[in-house]
Design a protein around this motif. Sequence first.
Motif, PDB file in Angstrom:
ATOM      1  N   ASN A  67       2.971 -61.845   2.676  1.00 31.89           N
ATOM      2  CA  ASN A  67       3.386 -61.052   3.832  1.00 31.89           C
ATOM      3  C   ASN A  67       2.908 -59.602   3.763  1.00 31.89           C
ATOM      4  O   ASN A  67       3.158 -58.825   4.688  1.00 31.89           O
ATOM      5  CB  ASN A  67       4.912 -61.069   3.960  1.00 31.89           C
ATOM      6  N   GLU A  68       2.256 -59.236   2.663  1.00 29.54           N
ATOM      7  CA  GLU A  68       1.807 -57.864   2.451  1.00 29.54           C
ATOM      8  C   GLU A  68       0.325 -57.742   2.805  1.00 29.54           C
ATOM      9  O   GLU A  68      -0.540 -58.191   2.059  1.00 29.54           O
ATOM     10  CB  GLU A  68       2.022 -57.459   0.989  1.00 29.54           C
ATOM     11  N   PRO A  69      -0.010 -57.123   3.945  1.00 27.64           N
ATOM     12  CA  PRO A  69      -1.410 -57.067   4.372  1.00 27.64           C
ATOM     13  C   PRO A  69      -2.312 -56.259   3.445  1.00 27.64           C
ATOM     14  O   PRO A  69      -3.519 -56.490   3.399  1.00 27.64           O
ATOM     15  CB  PRO A  69      -1.335 -56.435   5.770  1.00 27.64           C
ATOM     16  N   GLY A  70      -1.750 -55.298   2.713  1.00 28.76           N
ATOM     17  CA  GLY A  70      -2.583 -54.453   1.862  1.00 28.76           C
ATOM     18  C   GLY A  70      -2.566 -54.834   0.400  1.00 28.76           C
ATOM     19  O   GLY A  70      -3.137 -54.114  -0.428  1.00 28.76           O
ATOM     20  N   TRP A  71      -1.931 -55.969   0.064  1.00 31.28           N
ATOM     21  CA  TRP A  71      -1.789 -56.303  -1.352  1.00 31.28           C
ATOM     22  C   TRP A  71      -3.110 -56.733  -1.990  1.00 31.28           C
ATOM     23  O   TRP A  71      -3.504 -56.206  -3.030  1.00 31.28           O
ATOM     24  CB  TRP A  71      -0.731 -57.388  -1.545  1.00 31.28           C
ATOM     25  N   GLN A  72      -3.796 -57.684  -1.409  1.00 32.51           N
ATOM     26  CA  GLN A  72      -4.998 -58.233  -2.040  1.00 32.51           C
ATOM     27  C   GLN A  72      -6.091 -57.189  -2.217  1.00 32.51           C
ATOM     28  O   GLN A  72      -6.756 -57.146  -3.251  1.00 32.51           O
ATOM     29  CB  GLN A  72      -5.528 -59.417  -1.220  1.00 32.51           C
ATOM     30  N   LYS A  73      -6.268 -56.325  -1.247  1.00 33.99           N
ATOM     31  CA  LYS A  73      -7.371 -55.356  -1.301  1.00 33.99           C
ATOM     32  C   LYS A  73      -7.018 -54.112  -2.092  1.00 33.99           C
ATOM     33  O   LYS A  73      -7.815 -53.634  -2.900  1.00 33.99           O
ATOM     34  CB  LYS A  73      -7.785 -54.969   0.119  1.00 33.99           C
ATOM     35  N   ASP A  74      -5.801 -53.569  -1.881  1.00 29.06           N
ATOM     36  CA  ASP A  74      -5.481 -52.251  -2.439  1.00 29.06           C
ATOM     37  C   ASP A  74      -4.189 -52.201  -3.255  1.00 29.06           C
ATOM     38  O   ASP A  74      -3.740 -51.114  -3.616  1.00 29.06           O
ATOM     39  CB  ASP A  74      -5.368 -51.224  -1.300  1.00 29.06           C
ATOM     40  N   SER A  75      -3.573 -53.348  -3.542  1.00 26.77           N
ATOM     41  CA  SER A  75      -2.309 -53.384  -4.304  1.00 26.77           C
ATOM     42  C   SER A  75      -1.221 -52.529  -3.651  1.00 26.77           C
ATOM     43  O   SER A  75      -0.484 -51.821  -4.328  1.00 26.77           O
ATOM     44  CB  SER A  75      -2.531 -52.922  -5.750  1.00 26.77           C
ATOM     45  N   ILE A  76      -1.129 -52.601  -2.314  1.00 31.69           N
ATOM     46  CA  ILE A  76      -0.142 -51.816  -1.579  1.00 31.69           C
ATOM     47  C   ILE A  76       1.036 -52.704  -1.203  1.00 31.69           C
ATOM     48  O   ILE A  76       0.865 -53.813  -0.712  1.00 31.69           O
ATOM     49  CB  ILE A  76      -0.766 -51.215  -0.304  1.00 31.69           C
ATOM     50  N   ILE A  77       2.247 -52.179  -1.438  1.00 30.39           N
ATOM     51  CA  ILE A  77       3.489 -52.858  -1.065  1.00 30.39           C
ATOM     52  C   ILE A  77       4.204 -52.018  -0.012  1.00 30.39           C
ATOM     53  O   ILE A  77       4.446 -50.821  -0.208  1.00 30.39           O
ATOM     54  CB  ILE A  77       4.404 -53.055  -2.299  1.00 30.39           C
ATOM     55  N   THR A  78       4.537 -52.650   1.105  1.00 27.51           N
ATOM     56  CA  THR A  78       5.226 -51.947   2.194  1.00 27.51           C
ATOM     57  C   THR A  78       6.590 -52.556   2.523  1.00 27.51           C
ATOM     58  O   THR A  78       7.351 -51.957   3.283  1.00 27.51           O
ATOM     59  CB  THR A  78       4.363 -51.968   3.472  1.00 27.51           C
ATOM     60  N   LEU A  79       6.887 -53.736   1.985  1.00 28.69           N
ATOM     61  CA  LEU A  79       8.122 -54.449   2.329  1.00 28.69           C
ATOM     62  C   LEU A  79       9.056 -54.519   1.132  1.00 28.69           C
ATOM     63  O   LEU A  79       8.657 -54.969   0.049  1.00 28.69           O
ATOM     64  CB  LEU A  79       7.788 -55.871   2.801  1.00 28.69           C
ATOM     65  N   GLY A  80      10.287 -54.100   1.345  1.00 27.87           N
ATOM     66  CA  GLY A  80      11.264 -54.191   0.270  1.00 27.87           C
ATOM     67  C   GLY A  80      11.501 -55.613  -0.186  1.00 27.87           C
ATOM     68  O   GLY A  80      11.848 -55.852  -1.354  1.00 27.87           O
TER      69      GLY A  80
END
Length: 204
Positions: A96-109
């Motif tokens: 569900n994290e759009p930025g996880w695969q590319k940039d290791s970004i987490i936006t959802l608790g």
Amino acid sequence: MTQTLTKPISFDEFVAWYPENAVCKYELHNGRIVEMPLGTGAHSNITGFITGELHLEIRRLKLPYSIPGDCLLKPVEDESGYQPDIIVLDRDQLSNEPGWQKDSIITLGSSVRLVVKVVSTNWQNEYLRKAGDYELMGIPEYWIVDHLGLGARRFIGSSKSPTISVYYMVNGEYEVKQFRDNERVESLAFPELQLTAAQIFKAE
């Protein structure tokens, strides 16, 4: 901490700016890039010890969790981005994290089970800024490991002794319990964890 730029930027600009092979770590605080100092030996030892204990618990219980080497947390409401010392992610939620695969970004608790920060000189950020932002994100559990007792008295009491503050999400708000000496640290993410505050502090 040393600020590296004075012009406010967006979170997306920060991600694009971030050096690919950076020696230091950087965070974004309200649109301003901040260089994070290297941790002391004690800081690194405590971080490594907790990470190892949590890894053992994940493997023992076969939990669908992972502890990434790097991760950038983006709070809900402002242009900030934080790099926790330790973050435990729910692998089942990462799709569900759009930025996880590319940039290791987490936006959802909902992707996070636990965040851990070992306090350095910038204790104000951990107790004041990040606890509030993590609460708004809905992160269910946040540890502040204050091994030097640096936090203000309103956070750790008048004794100013080494303290682990564990913030738990209850009905959308954080409640906090504190652990010292030989008290076992109580964790929502790892309810069977047998780890005392003293064991963590001795790792320094």
